[in-house]
Scaffold this active site. Sequence first.
Site, PDB file in Angstrom:
ATOM      1  N   HIS A 168       2.384  -4.510   2.547  1.00 43.17           N
ATOM      2  CA  HIS A 168       1.888  -3.625   1.486  1.00 43.17           C
ATOM      3  C   HIS A 168       2.942  -2.620   1.019  1.00 43.17           C
ATOM      4  CE1 HIS A 168       0.926  -0.629   4.754  1.00 43.17           C
ATOM      5  NE2 HIS A 168       1.183   0.222   3.779  1.00 43.17           N
ATOM      6  N   ASP A 216      -0.279  -8.077   7.573  1.00 49.98           N
ATOM      7  CA  ASP A 216       0.423  -7.039   6.811  1.00 49.98           C
ATOM      8  C   ASP A 216       1.844  -6.881   7.361  1.00 49.98           C
ATOM      9  OD1 ASP A 216       1.053  -4.984   5.134  1.00 49.98           O
ATOM     10  OD2 ASP A 216      -0.198  -3.480   6.140  1.00 49.98           O
ATOM     11  N   SER A 316       3.953   4.028   6.969  1.00 48.52           N
ATOM     12  CA  SER A 316       3.657   2.609   6.809  1.00 48.52           C
ATOM     13  C   SER A 316       4.934   1.781   6.818  1.00 48.52           C
ATOM     14  CB  SER A 316       2.919   2.365   5.485  1.00 48.52           C
ATOM     15  OG  SER A 316       1.589   2.790   5.567  1.00 48.52           O
TER      16      SER A 316
END
Length: 372
Positions: A168, A216, A316
């Site tokens: 992502h 992910d 992230s």
Amino acid sequence: MLLIYSLFILCYYVQFIQSELYYGSSCVVQKDNTTGQCVYIHECPEVIPGIKRWIFPQNCFFEGSEVVVCCPNKGGTFRERTIDLPVIPTDPPRKADQICSEYEKSLMNVTENIDEDGVVHVTIVGGTDADEKEFPHMSQIGFKDNGNIQWICGGSLLSDLFVLTAAHCLSSLKYGDAEHVRMGIVHVDDKANLQEFHIVQRIPHPDYTATAHYHDIGLVKLCRPVQFNEWVRPACLQTQPVLVGGPLIVTGWGDTAFAGDASKTLQKLVLVLHDSNKCNDLFRVSSKKLQSGIRNDVMICATSVQEIGDACQGDSGGPLQVRKATNINNANLYTIVGVTSFGKACALAKSIPGVYTRVSNYIKWIEDQVWP
């Protein structure tokens, strides 16, 4: 004997208090105040006669179905931790493991300036500042924004051309595709050892979709080779599903509070594994992106050992890691076990875990891209 051992396990559950000890930690044998080491009970024959007489050893912690005990250190030697895995002689070593061995050999040949205290420091919300050169694989992923660059994701250097991150983090609805990578810094304004690159290829895992949290994980390819030095060095990959080694550490330049400002200095935070069933209960109901719940085969749940602490916005794509090796000059090599994926209102509640993509599930895919 089986009955006695079962009762030992039961006693363990009744008395167990979560500890920050891990496999190989030094411990104190309370009965004689001598130094011991945390090992699997079957690796410590010294305690078996006592168990047969209902004298149970001191426990370090519980790992799955295995009890880890404080084994008296007789002679100061212990066997290395082993994992019972099927051995297929015809299978060649994994490419990732071969590469890691090369990285480790290179590390042991490094001659750098050692910190004055000579100590290896392993001391994000609730985190502390990282030391210079402590996490040399740590990278930032950047996006163009009206002539500026927004550094909003983390990553881990795997080779001279590839950085591992979250899928992502490869594109953003607000900024478009990720276009830049930088490394060699601890503070975001550092320039002396900075290396910066354009991204020439973004590679999400083929099973990843933006409508779900699963798979992910992604890679970015750099426009030119990285120059390895004491500030910039690649990390290893966790190739087996069983996690071994020291404490889990998450790193990133993300927000230092929920909806707060991003940190200008790289943060580090020690985490412990969180029970996957409890993790599933926390996340499944509240997330439409978890139709199959928390999947233990592709995800890792981990939480801070502190009262409050977690990976947060901006972390992230960054690594969940364990230290693999340190040379005499305090240079570190890490093994990446997870990629920071998502969480739940970081730092607003005690013991709320973050969720990380389990790297060991994707080794073949990574090898095919990075070392074809």
